[in-house]
Write a protein that holds these residues in place. Structure first.
Motif, PDB file in Angstrom:
ATOM      1  N   PRO A   1       9.197 -18.383  -0.740  1.00 43.02           N
ATOM      2  CA  PRO A   1       9.022 -17.165   0.058  1.00 43.02           C
ATOM      3  C   PRO A   1       7.604 -17.071   0.618  1.00 43.02           C
ATOM      4  O   PRO A   1       6.650 -17.551   0.026  1.00 43.02           O
ATOM      5  CB  PRO A   1       9.284 -16.037  -0.959  1.00 43.02           C
ATOM      6  CG  PRO A   1      10.132 -16.675  -2.012  1.00 43.02           C
ATOM      7  CD  PRO A   1       9.674 -18.095  -2.095  1.00 43.02           C
ATOM      8  N   ALA A   2       7.508 -16.433   1.783  1.00 42.22           N
ATOM      9  CA  ALA A   2       6.208 -16.269   2.410  1.00 42.22           C
ATOM     10  C   ALA A   2       5.352 -15.290   1.609  1.00 42.22           C
ATOM     11  O   ALA A   2       5.797 -14.706   0.632  1.00 42.22           O
ATOM     12  CB  ALA A   2       6.400 -15.754   3.840  1.00 42.22           C
ATOM     13  N   THR A   3       4.102 -15.135   2.069  1.00 41.94           N
ATOM     14  CA  THR A   3       3.182 -14.238   1.391  1.00 41.94           C
ATOM     15  C   THR A   3       3.793 -12.858   1.204  1.00 41.94           C
ATOM     16  O   THR A   3       4.360 -12.284   2.125  1.00 41.94           O
ATOM     17  CB  THR A   3       1.896 -14.119   2.217  1.00 41.94           C
ATOM     18  OG1 THR A   3       1.346 -15.410   2.376  1.00 41.94           O
ATOM     19  CG2 THR A   3       0.899 -13.209   1.542  1.00 41.94           C
ATOM     20  N   THR A   4       3.664 -12.312   0.021  1.00 41.09           N
ATOM     21  CA  THR A   4       4.118 -10.958  -0.248  1.00 41.09           C
ATOM     22  C   THR A   4       2.902 -10.046  -0.294  1.00 41.09           C
ATOM     23  O   THR A   4       1.974 -10.266  -1.056  1.00 41.09           O
ATOM     24  CB  THR A   4       4.864 -10.879  -1.592  1.00 41.09           C
ATOM     25  OG1 THR A   4       5.962 -11.778  -1.556  1.00 41.09           O
ATOM     26  CG2 THR A   4       5.374  -9.469  -1.832  1.00 41.09           C
ATOM     27  N   TYR A   5       2.906  -9.024   0.531  1.00 44.00           N
ATOM     28  CA  TYR A   5       1.802  -8.086   0.613  1.00 44.00           C
ATOM     29  C   TYR A   5       2.150  -6.820  -0.180  1.00 44.00           C
ATOM     30  O   TYR A   5       3.245  -6.690  -0.715  1.00 44.00           O
ATOM     31  CB  TYR A   5       1.511  -7.762   2.072  1.00 44.00           C
ATOM     32  CG  TYR A   5       1.024  -8.963   2.863  1.00 44.00           C
ATOM     33  CD1 TYR A   5      -0.326  -9.253   2.932  1.00 44.00           C
ATOM     34  CD2 TYR A   5       1.924  -9.817   3.494  1.00 44.00           C
ATOM     35  CE1 TYR A   5      -0.786 -10.361   3.632  1.00 44.00           C
ATOM     36  CE2 TYR A   5       1.480 -10.928   4.201  1.00 44.00           C
ATOM     37  CZ  TYR A   5       0.128 -11.194   4.266  1.00 44.00           C
ATOM     38  OH  TYR A   5      -0.315 -12.295   4.951  1.00 44.00           O
ATOM     39  N   VAL A   6       1.205  -5.877  -0.249  1.00 46.75           N
ATOM     40  CA  VAL A   6       1.468  -4.660  -1.023  1.00 46.75           C
ATOM     41  C   VAL A   6       2.668  -3.902  -0.465  1.00 46.75           C
ATOM     42  O   VAL A   6       3.323  -3.139  -1.174  1.00 46.75           O
ATOM     43  CB  VAL A   6       0.234  -3.736  -1.083  1.00 46.75           C
ATOM     44  CG1 VAL A   6      -0.901  -4.406  -1.820  1.00 46.75           C
ATOM     45  CG2 VAL A   6      -0.204  -3.284   0.299  1.00 46.75           C
ATOM     46  N   SER A   7       2.965  -4.102   0.805  1.00 41.04           N
ATOM     47  CA  SER A   7       4.141  -3.477   1.408  1.00 41.04           C
ATOM     48  C   SER A   7       5.437  -4.043   0.854  1.00 41.04           C
ATOM     49  O   SER A   7       6.503  -3.430   0.999  1.00 41.04           O
ATOM     50  CB  SER A   7       4.122  -3.689   2.922  1.00 41.04           C
ATOM     51  OG  SER A   7       4.180  -5.080   3.216  1.00 41.04           O
ATOM     52  N   GLY A   8       5.368  -5.234   0.247  1.00 41.89           N
ATOM     53  CA  GLY A   8       6.573  -5.935  -0.174  1.00 41.89           C
ATOM     54  C   GLY A   8       7.172  -6.781   0.920  1.00 41.89           C
ATOM     55  O   GLY A   8       8.182  -7.453   0.719  1.00 41.89           O
ATOM     56  N   LEU A   9       6.542  -6.787   2.101  1.00 45.92           N
ATOM     57  CA  LEU A   9       7.025  -7.565   3.237  1.00 45.92           C
ATOM     58  C   LEU A   9       6.365  -8.941   3.262  1.00 45.92           C
ATOM     59  O   LEU A   9       5.283  -9.119   2.697  1.00 45.92           O
ATOM     60  CB  LEU A   9       6.709  -6.826   4.539  1.00 45.92           C
ATOM     61  CG  LEU A   9       7.425  -5.496   4.738  1.00 45.92           C
ATOM     62  CD1 LEU A   9       6.743  -4.676   5.833  1.00 45.92           C
ATOM     63  CD2 LEU A   9       8.894  -5.718   5.078  1.00 45.92           C
ATOM     64  N   PRO A  10       6.968  -9.892   3.932  1.00 44.44           N
ATOM     65  CA  PRO A  10       6.356 -11.229   4.022  1.00 44.44           C
ATOM     66  C   PRO A  10       5.327 -11.335   5.144  1.00 44.44           C
ATOM     67  O   PRO A  10       4.974 -12.440   5.545  1.00 44.44           O
ATOM     68  CB  PRO A  10       7.558 -12.133   4.284  1.00 44.44           C
ATOM     69  CG  PRO A  10       8.523 -11.279   5.012  1.00 44.44           C
ATOM     70  CD  PRO A  10       8.362  -9.901   4.441  1.00 44.44           C
TER      71      PRO A  10
ATOM     72  N   GLY B   1       2.512  -0.830  -4.957  1.00 45.25           N
ATOM     73  CA  GLY B   1       3.272  -1.934  -4.407  1.00 45.25           C
ATOM     74  C   GLY B   1       2.874  -3.238  -5.040  1.00 45.25           C
ATOM     75  O   GLY B   1       2.046  -3.304  -5.935  1.00 45.25           O
ATOM     76  N   ALA B   2       3.470  -4.307  -4.538  1.00 49.30           N
ATOM     77  CA  ALA B   2       3.243  -5.621  -5.120  1.00 49.30           C
ATOM     78  C   ALA B   2       1.849  -6.131  -4.806  1.00 49.30           C
ATOM     79  O   ALA B   2       1.301  -5.891  -3.739  1.00 49.30           O
ATOM     80  CB  ALA B   2       4.274  -6.610  -4.585  1.00 49.30           C
ATOM     81  N   ILE B   3       1.264  -6.835  -5.728  1.00 44.04           N
ATOM     82  CA  ILE B   3       0.001  -7.515  -5.490  1.00 44.04           C
ATOM     83  C   ILE B   3       0.265  -8.672  -4.533  1.00 44.04           C
ATOM     84  O   ILE B   3       1.268  -9.374  -4.636  1.00 44.04           O
ATOM     85  CB  ILE B   3      -0.585  -8.048  -6.810  1.00 44.04           C
ATOM     86  CG1 ILE B   3      -0.940  -6.871  -7.728  1.00 44.04           C
ATOM     87  CG2 ILE B   3      -1.780  -8.947  -6.554  1.00 44.04           C
ATOM     88  CD1 ILE B   3      -1.423  -7.304  -9.095  1.00 44.04           C
ATOM     89  N   ALA B   4      -0.639  -8.855  -3.591  1.00 50.57           N
ATOM     90  CA  ALA B   4      -0.465  -9.939  -2.630  1.00 50.57           C
ATOM     91  C   ALA B   4      -0.543 -11.283  -3.350  1.00 50.57           C
ATOM     92  O   ALA B   4      -1.509 -11.576  -4.034  1.00 50.57           O
ATOM     93  CB  ALA B   4      -1.541  -9.872  -1.555  1.00 50.57           C
ATOM     94  N   VAL B   5       0.489 -12.070  -3.190  1.00 49.47           N
ATOM     95  CA  VAL B   5       0.545 -13.381  -3.819  1.00 49.47           C
ATOM     96  C   VAL B   5       0.715 -14.414  -2.724  1.00 49.47           C
ATOM     97  O   VAL B   5       1.576 -14.281  -1.865  1.00 49.47           O
ATOM     98  CB  VAL B   5       1.734 -13.469  -4.804  1.00 49.47           C
ATOM     99  CG1 VAL B   5       1.813 -14.851  -5.412  1.00 49.47           C
ATOM    100  CG2 VAL B   5       1.611 -12.410  -5.891  1.00 49.47           C
ATOM    101  N   GLN B   6      -0.105 -15.437  -2.713  1.00 49.51           N
ATOM    102  CA  GLN B   6      -0.025 -16.466  -1.697  1.00 49.51           C
ATOM    103  C   GLN B   6       0.875 -17.619  -2.157  1.00 49.51           C
ATOM    104  O   GLN B   6       0.754 -18.087  -3.274  1.00 49.51           O
ATOM    105  CB  GLN B   6      -1.426 -17.023  -1.399  1.00 49.51           C
ATOM    106  CG  GLN B   6      -2.387 -15.982  -0.831  1.00 49.51           C
ATOM    107  CD  GLN B   6      -2.011 -15.590   0.580  1.00 49.51           C
ATOM    108  OE1 GLN B   6      -1.428 -16.388   1.313  1.00 49.51           O
ATOM    109  NE2 GLN B   6      -2.331 -14.370   0.958  1.00 49.51           N
TER     110      GLN B   6
END
Length: 482
Positions: A168-177, A19-24
């Motif tokens: 966009p809000a924080t993206t976590y490995v789930s891809g959710l904000p 999944g996506a790397i968490a980006v703040q």
């Protein structure tokens, strides 16, 4: 939850990987300060006095104080959040805060020692960008530990004002904000995989329960790492460790030694140095041996629960101090079951006020029962639960979390028969949508995926029906931002 059968965890769960790397990201915003000496935006009523002898504790060498109940200060501001600063002291009272003449929220100015400087005493929830008022009023009420005088102080208000549309809000490995995970039952890697496959997205956190018969199995015997997959990445995912305030072979007066608690903290830290720790969770349910009581209510066997509030509070503080000393990055979660306390009368929030300096996250567990989220009234009730939790956490300068939420079966043999929603997609949609819309201060949420016949909350295996799992997967898909 009101009652839950316990399945001992010998195999610890895993988070889905990839999944996506968490980006703040952070919203573009401006801040402004309204001092106690400001000529506009602040209005005092009642009896207030200027600081004397300790003015240097404020950055501008000025703050005001009152010892008169009913005295107030009203701050008029334009923005989307406001924070108040003042002194906290051993003799201080409760105040109330009201935003735009709305419902009041308690602010406790008490601390065991005088603060070295003026500190933040209140933070509002996120507000609509625009003009607002905040009214701070001293009450005659005080923390039970507060003695020797009466006062509150006002140093300044710091206002945040949005200047651009937030990214966009924080993206976590789930891809959710938001930080979204699972409490898999029977807490195995395979059950996490089942849940990941069901929702079509990795999990950002996993809730673990150690066996809790005694300190040997709870600490030295809890091999956390052996249950985690090789791909678990503590930099991107969270361990949520759920531990009782004392294991089954102890009592409130003997909760464990410093070596016990720091040994446990070090084992958790070795897996995730900033893991969440649900310390003494659901302390307001009669079925747990670490429950807190006030001598007014009975346990499930009809036995009077003794008044152990003072010992319970002291045990919580000591455990939290020892945990933090060994592993400063671990985050302590205050986590009652939502609703009226079943072991005492309104004691969980009272005790929270006395221990909140040791707490990082305010959380509740809330299920689709008593009453279920059905129809307009059901939705209103459940949104009120979540809103109250979020706002109470914000008022106390904490993140909020929902470590357990889930469906409940509604047929004979189920623990909430007649009071649960069964295969209820409305409950699923309402909660996921609330998480999406209020993710800014949400620490994490974790779905309780339990196929056991007493609740059947599981979405991933042998679900109650097809509708709730389908809605969960559809909403997760729709709400992904990456």
């Amino acid at each position: 939850m009101r009652l839950r059968s316990w399945l001992a965890a010998t195999s610890v769960l895993a988070a889905g990987v990839g999944g996506a790397i968490a980006v703040q990201f952070s919203a573009s915003a401006a801040t402004s300060t309204i001092e106690d000496t400001s000529t506009t935006g602040v209005a005092f009523a009642g009896t207030w006095a200027a600081c004397s002898g300790n003015c240097a504790k404020a950055a501008d060498n000025s703050f005001k104080w009152t010892s008169t109940a009913g005295s107030s200060v009203t701050v008029s501001f334009t923005g989307n959040q406001i924070k108040l600063f003042g002194m906290t002291e051993p003799w201080d009272n409760f105040a109330t805060v009201a935003i735009d003449n709305g419902a009041t929220t308690d602010v406790d100015f008490y601390t065991p020692a005088v603060s070295a400087t003026t500190v933040q005493v209140y933070s509002s929830p996120a507000l609509t960008q625009g003009s607002h008022t905040l009214k701070l009023t001293m009450t005659s009420r005080r923390n039970p530990a507060s003695t020797g005088g009466s006062s509150i102080t006002f140093d300044k208000a710091v206002v945040t004002s949005a200047t651009t549309t937030p990214p966009p809000a924080t993206t976590y490995v789930s891809g959710l904000p938001w930080n979204s995970g699972v409490g898999p039952q029977d807490q195995s890697t395979a059950r996490v995989t089942d849940f990941v496959n069901l929702r079509g997205a990795p999990v950002d956190n996993v809730v673990l329960f150690p066996a809790r018969d005694n300190w040997s199995v709870m600490s030295a015997g809890w091999d956390i790492a052996s249950g985690l997959p090789s791909g678990f990445n503590a930099a991107k995912q969270d361990l949520v460790a759920t531990v009782p305030l004392w294991p089954g072979d102890r009592s409130v007066g003997s909760t464990g030694s410093q070596a016990d608690w720091q040994g446990l903290a070090n084992r958790i830290k070795a897996v995730d140095a900033n893991a969440y720790v649900r310390l003494g969770w659901e302390m307001n349910l009669p079925g747990w041996h670490w429950k807190v009581g006030d001598g007014t209510k009975n346990d499930y066997d009809g036995n009077l629960i003794p008044d152990n509030r003072a010992q319970w509070q002291a045990a919580f503080i000591q455990a939290a101090q020892w945990i933090k000393a060994a592993a400063p990055g671990l985050r302590i979660v205050w986590n009652p079951n939502y609703g009226a306390d079943q072991t005492c009368t309104n004691c969980t929030r009272t005790i929270f006020q006395n221990v909140k300096q040791y707490v990082d996250v305010y959380a509740i567990d809330t299920y689709d029962a008593w009453n279920p989220d059905l129809g307009t009234a059901g939705t209103s009730e459940h949104i009120a639960r979540l809103t109250d939790t979020m706002n109470y956490a914000a008022a106390n300068n904490k993140k909020w979390a929902i470590p357990e939420w889930g469906l409940g079966c509604n047929t004979s043999g189920c623990q909430w028969a007649g009071h649960a929603g069964g295969d209820n997609p409305q409950y699923i949609h309402d909660y996921l949508t609330f998480f999406k819309n209020n993710s800014a201060n949400l620490a994490f949420e974790s779905y309780f995926d339990e196929p056991g016949s007493y609740i059947r909350s599981a979405l991933s295996v042998t679900p109650i029906g097809p509708n709730a799992p389908a809605k969960y997967r559809a909403d997760i898909t729709a709400y992904k931002v990456s």
